[in-house]
Motif scaffolding. Sequence first.
Motif, PDB file in Angstrom:
ATOM      1  N   LYS A 194     -91.976  76.541 -41.823  1.00 23.97           N
ATOM      2  CA  LYS A 194     -93.030  75.953 -41.047  1.00 23.97           C
ATOM      3  C   LYS A 194     -94.176  76.817 -40.772  1.00 23.97           C
ATOM      4  N   ALA A 195     -93.923  78.076 -40.881  1.00 21.32           N
ATOM      5  CA  ALA A 195     -94.857  79.276 -40.461  1.00 21.32           C
ATOM      6  C   ALA A 195     -95.963  79.595 -41.527  1.00 21.32           C
ATOM      7  N   PHE A 196     -95.597  79.277 -42.723  1.00 21.39           N
ATOM      8  CA  PHE A 196     -96.575  80.092 -43.994  1.00 21.39           C
ATOM      9  C   PHE A 196     -96.789  78.935 -44.970  1.00 21.39           C
ATOM     10  N   GLU A 197     -97.735  79.221 -45.637  1.00 26.32           N
ATOM     11  CA  GLU A 197     -98.391  78.177 -46.540  1.00 26.32           C
ATOM     12  C   GLU A 197     -97.213  78.200 -47.596  1.00 26.32           C
ATOM     13  N   LYS A 198     -96.814  76.780 -47.967  1.00 27.12           N
ATOM     14  CA  LYS A 198     -95.961  76.507 -49.029  1.00 27.12           C
ATOM     15  C   LYS A 198     -94.454  77.015 -48.870  1.00 27.12           C
ATOM     16  N   GLY A 199     -94.184  77.453 -47.446  1.00 30.14           N
ATOM     17  CA  GLY A 199     -93.132  78.295 -47.317  1.00 30.14           C
ATOM     18  C   GLY A 199     -92.837  79.744 -47.807  1.00 30.14           C
ATOM     19  N   GLN A 200     -94.078  80.257 -48.617  1.00 31.17           N
ATOM     20  CA  GLN A 200     -94.106  81.587 -49.021  1.00 31.17           C
ATOM     21  C   GLN A 200     -93.955  82.737 -47.937  1.00 31.17           C
ATOM     22  N   GLU A 201     -93.255  83.932 -48.254  1.00 33.05           N
ATOM     23  CA  GLU A 201     -93.293  84.902 -47.276  1.00 33.05           C
ATOM     24  C   GLU A 201     -94.724  85.709 -47.358  1.00 33.05           C
ATOM     25  N   PRO A 202     -95.040  86.181 -46.219  1.00 37.45           N
ATOM     26  CA  PRO A 202     -96.455  86.952 -46.350  1.00 37.45           C
ATOM     27  C   PRO A 202     -96.270  88.249 -47.050  1.00 37.45           C
ATOM     28  N   GLU A 203     -97.319  88.601 -47.699  1.00 35.30           N
ATOM     29  CA  GLU A 203     -97.261  89.686 -48.441  1.00 35.30           C
ATOM     30  C   GLU A 203     -97.343  90.971 -47.561  1.00 35.30           C
ATOM     31  N   ASN A 204     -98.137  90.772 -46.409  1.00 34.42           N
ATOM     32  CA  ASN A 204     -98.116  91.898 -45.210  1.00 34.42           C
ATOM     33  C   ASN A 204     -96.699  91.968 -44.698  1.00 34.42           C
ATOM     34  N   LEU A 205     -95.942  93.131 -44.985  1.00 35.82           N
ATOM     35  CA  LEU A 205     -94.716  93.393 -44.431  1.00 35.82           C
ATOM     36  C   LEU A 205     -94.604  93.640 -43.056  1.00 35.82           C
ATOM     37  N   ARG A 206     -95.534  94.039 -42.540  1.00 36.19           N
ATOM     38  CA  ARG A 206     -95.613  94.091 -40.977  1.00 36.19           C
ATOM     39  C   ARG A 206     -95.644  92.698 -40.178  1.00 36.19           C
ATOM     40  N   ILE A 207     -96.270  92.074 -40.829  1.00 34.30           N
ATOM     41  CA  ILE A 207     -96.224  90.429 -40.236  1.00 34.30           C
ATOM     42  C   ILE A 207     -94.887  89.873 -40.257  1.00 34.30           C
ATOM     43  N   LYS A 208     -94.144  90.186 -41.407  1.00 33.61           N
ATOM     44  CA  LYS A 208     -92.654  89.947 -41.602  1.00 33.61           C
ATOM     45  C   LYS A 208     -91.936  90.252 -40.453  1.00 33.61           C
ATOM     46  N   GLU A 209     -92.027  91.775 -40.158  1.00 34.27           N
ATOM     47  CA  GLU A 209     -91.406  92.492 -39.138  1.00 34.27           C
ATOM     48  C   GLU A 209     -91.438  91.785 -37.815  1.00 34.27           C
ATOM     49  N   ILE A 210     -92.913  91.450 -37.398  1.00 33.26           N
ATOM     50  CA  ILE A 210     -93.243  90.789 -36.302  1.00 33.26           C
ATOM     51  C   ILE A 210     -92.485  89.359 -36.128  1.00 33.26           C
ATOM     52  N   ALA A 211     -92.850  88.723 -37.148  1.00 33.34           N
ATOM     53  CA  ALA A 211     -91.864  87.210 -37.126  1.00 33.34           C
ATOM     54  C   ALA A 211     -90.556  87.383 -37.087  1.00 33.34           C
ATOM     55  N   LYS A 212     -89.840  88.267 -37.748  1.00 30.84           N
ATOM     56  CA  LYS A 212     -88.334  88.400 -37.299  1.00 30.84           C
ATOM     57  C   LYS A 212     -88.147  88.787 -35.890  1.00 30.84           C
ATOM     58  N   GLU A 213     -88.840  89.517 -35.419  1.00 32.21           N
ATOM     59  CA  GLU A 213     -88.731  90.126 -33.850  1.00 32.21           C
ATOM     60  C   GLU A 213     -88.898  88.622 -33.114  1.00 32.21           C
ATOM     61  N   ILE A 214     -89.932  88.081 -33.380  1.00 30.77           N
ATOM     62  CA  ILE A 214     -90.248  86.658 -32.635  1.00 30.77           C
ATOM     63  C   ILE A 214     -88.772  85.738 -32.814  1.00 30.77           C
ATOM     64  N   ILE A 215     -88.473  85.576 -34.032  1.00 26.29           N
ATOM     65  CA  ILE A 215     -87.234  84.889 -34.202  1.00 26.29           C
ATOM     66  C   ILE A 215     -86.106  85.180 -33.475  1.00 26.29           C
ATOM     67  N   ARG A 216     -85.884  86.178 -33.567  1.00 25.37           N
ATOM     68  CA  ARG A 216     -84.555  86.689 -32.633  1.00 25.37           C
ATOM     69  C   ARG A 216     -84.441  86.105 -31.365  1.00 25.37           C
ATOM     70  N   LYS A 217     -85.674  86.004 -30.773  1.00 24.93           N
ATOM     71  CA  LYS A 217     -85.921  85.465 -29.357  1.00 24.93           C
ATOM     72  C   LYS A 217     -85.434  84.200 -29.293  1.00 24.93           C
ATOM     73  N   CYS A 218     -85.817  83.437 -30.298  1.00 27.64           N
ATOM     74  CA  CYS A 218     -85.587  81.821 -30.412  1.00 27.64           C
ATOM     75  C   CYS A 218     -83.764  81.629 -30.431  1.00 27.64           C
ATOM     76  N   LYS A 219     -83.173  82.684 -30.553  1.00 27.66           N
ATOM     77  CA  LYS A 219     -81.644  82.834 -30.425  1.00 27.66           C
ATOM     78  C   LYS A 219     -80.886  81.753 -31.487  1.00 27.66           C
ATOM     79  N   GLY A 220     -81.684  81.490 -32.593  1.00 27.24           N
ATOM     80  CA  GLY A 220     -80.993  80.523 -33.596  1.00 27.24           C
ATOM     81  C   GLY A 220     -81.010  79.130 -33.525  1.00 27.24           C
ATOM     82  N   ILE A 221     -81.904  78.915 -32.376  1.00 29.42           N
ATOM     83  CA  ILE A 221     -82.106  77.323 -32.189  1.00 29.42           C
ATOM     84  C   ILE A 221     -83.123  76.668 -32.971  1.00 29.42           C
ATOM     85  N   PRO A 222     -82.671  75.930 -33.799  1.00 31.73           N
ATOM     86  CA  PRO A 222     -83.588  75.275 -34.798  1.00 31.73           C
ATOM     87  C   PRO A 222     -84.847  74.528 -34.294  1.00 31.73           C
TER      88      PRO A 222
END
Length: 891
Positions: free
Chosen positions: A336-364
């Motif tokens: 949903k978040a990235f063009e064609k579902g590809q991971e961002p090259e910027n690893l820091r954005i990936k880390e920030i995204a995973k922190e955001i995801i944790r607060k979603c508590k696995g709810i699709p």
Amino acid sequence: MAEGVLFNVAEGIIGQLGKLALKEIGLLWGVKDELEKLENTVSTIKAVLQDAEEQQAQSHAIKDWVAKLKDILFEADDLLDDFSTEVLRREVMTRNKKAREVRIFFSKSNQLAYGLKMGHKIKAIRERLDAIAADRKFHLEERPRETRVSNRVRETHHFVRAEDVIGREVDKKVIIDRLVDPKIEENVSVLPIVGIGGLGKTTLAQFVFNDEEIKNHFEKKLWVCVSDDFDVKIIFEKIIESSKGKKPQNLEMNTLINDLRKEIGGKRYLLVLDDVWNYDSQKWDSLKKPLLCGARGSRILVTTRDEKVAKISKTIESYILKGLNEEESWSLFKQKAFEKGQEPENLRIKEIAKEIIRKCKGIPLAIKTIGSLLYFRNLEEEEWLSFKNNEFSKLDQNETDILPTLKLSYDHLPPHLKQCFAYCSLFPKDYEFGKEKLIKLWMAQGFIRLSSQNQLEDVGHEYFMELVWRSFFEKAKDHWWITRPRFKMHDLLHDLAILVVGLESSTFGINGENIGGKTHHVSIGFDLSTSSQIPATLFEANKIRTFLLPCQAWHPQQMVLNQSTCDAFVSSFMFLRLLDLNMTGIRIVPHSIGKLKHLRYLDLSSNDYIKMLPNSIEKLQNLETLDLSYCYSLMELPRNITRLVNLRHLNIDDCNSMTHMPHGLGQLTNLQSLAEYVLSTGPRRGGELKELHGLNHLRENLRIKNLRHEKNIELECKAASLKEKRHLEELALEWIKGDANEVNVGYDEKSIEALEPTQNLKSLELNSYWGVIYPSWLSSLKNLVHLLLVSMKNCQHVPPLHQFPSLKTLRLCDFPSLEYISDSVNLPPLEFLLIRDCPNLKGWWERRKDSIVEDEDDDNDYVFLPSFTHLSSLRIFYCPKLSSTPLFPER
């Protein structure tokens, strides 16, 4: 109140002022100065509205200021709409009235009196707005407001493809094992799937329902969405419809139960009851008892958020659905978040995204909505970090409430999308709506603003698709009889719409107790379906702009209005933009309807007794949509319908008593849709096909009825210029029925050739065509999805199907000379096939020596139907020579 509403009302006022200035009408009637002052005031207020709307939640003073402002802005909008309507009315009169009447109408005394009256009203409104504008002691900020937020555009296939099911393989396997477990002793056992909203219970049930092992294990598979309305009779009707593919018609309960037993009795079935809320054990027993007639091994799969529901229904231990794990959550988020579902090259954005995801508590649902929101952000570390630290960190969300997360996505919508989404609170839960109709509802309220030369409908499509891409709308289940996709809102998003809309909208049966002077949009809930009275509290909201009866298939009768109630209703609500009276049983449309000068959308559909429309309807110069579909007794349209100069959508679908079209319909050059065009068959000559010549903006569907089997008719057919109607998606050509033996088939072959449509066509119906050969243009319809051939009395074959690579639905009805359907093994991906009243049909293709399919029985002169990979529904009726034919070869 839905945020963004005031901003859009203010924007609409400025737009109306601009149109009036272009006509120099303000100068003509002496109100130019007041109009300019009003524009300056509204522009000043508009600049601080975003700040005011955001701060009102924290400040009662600002909230009161916004509430006062709202009332006056709506009054100003209504007043200017009055003014614009008067201007339009005078333009129409100038065009249509005799010169003497026009001179009297536009006399100096007439103009002066009207201008003086209007000037006083505009001045009074402006002074009240000035006082409110001066009362900004809250240090409100002026902020520019964006009307578009997207700076990246997805590829088209991302918009329409179904979401992949992520992280539910283990859950699926456990549930399937329980459903097919031979050790369970009960004939019919119940397995509930329990989990909080947004976890994907329905998605998991669909995943199970469509599994190959389930298909092979159960003789019958049935799906019913229950939701809030646990009406046992309605659920039985839905089960029968799921089994038969058609709705039972007004059956008594005993008859329904007998039909139900015929469908499932002695068969091993799987029934999914999706989204159950009822925990009344007596209701559950009333439902379950007739379902016990299934064979041993039958199963009922229930999805519910409520453990009490699971407790009273289960016979197998409930399956408690959990959230996705971190890896699964990341996989869904990427889609949903990235063009064609590809991971961002910027690893820091990936880390920030995973922190955001944790607060979603696995709810699709939470992951998808936040992912969709972030898709429209630039891939810059600072922007993502700011979102996480400032906006997302403020969420106070526990494990059973994801509304704060959804509200955050709503907060980030631009104002034009906020009000469009909030308006959908008027629909019932699980309501399925079409894109085209919803866009017309938005248009009626002025929610759609033109930013270029695009048509309103095209801009509305952009709005709609943005809400789909952001996961506010989702695609509903496809049905073979519906040619256009349907959409719905997740229950939680429906809850969110009701939350954000506040007192602005009200639905009887849900939040009708809040109705009053602040309410502008009203819909009637299903619990009033047997009432003949409009609730008295509705009359307190005398400035409502919407009265909606959202029709749902299982609640066909919304409200029955007697004539006096209907007359009183129309006379009481003079500010209506949208009036929906579908299926109300009215016999006469009140003459007073002509006083609803603000009206943009009028739905009179499915009223069987309406024979004529009042002439006063010609006064509705602002009308954009007039829906008369399924008014079976309607005989003709008003002669002066051409005065409805803003009419864009005229729907007379299935008005079977319609005798002709009025002359001059071609003058309505704004028309975007015209469901049927009826040619005259009697002595009273109506509009001819040449009226269609200039209506090249037509889209959606068009049916031309009563085409004549006459010599030289091709010149008239050619004048319709169907090929120039490039936006048309569905076309039906229907000739007059009669005795085919008395007609020269060449007449029809010439006329159909002249009716060549656009190559963009997706659906085509030929009905009562008496020619022998098909038109040459047929092979050019490469985008055709649906093909219906009816009463083809002289045709002996079906057009080669391989020339329609996108064809999914084929229906052949009343084809007396047809013996074989195809001579090709290269078939399109058919999903639905209906063959009816083909008395001489022997098989799919004629047997030849080089045939790929061998028929072992030399005595038979037919060949087996081919094996269709994609076919989900096959229906054959009244084809006696196919009665002993195996429909599919052994695989």
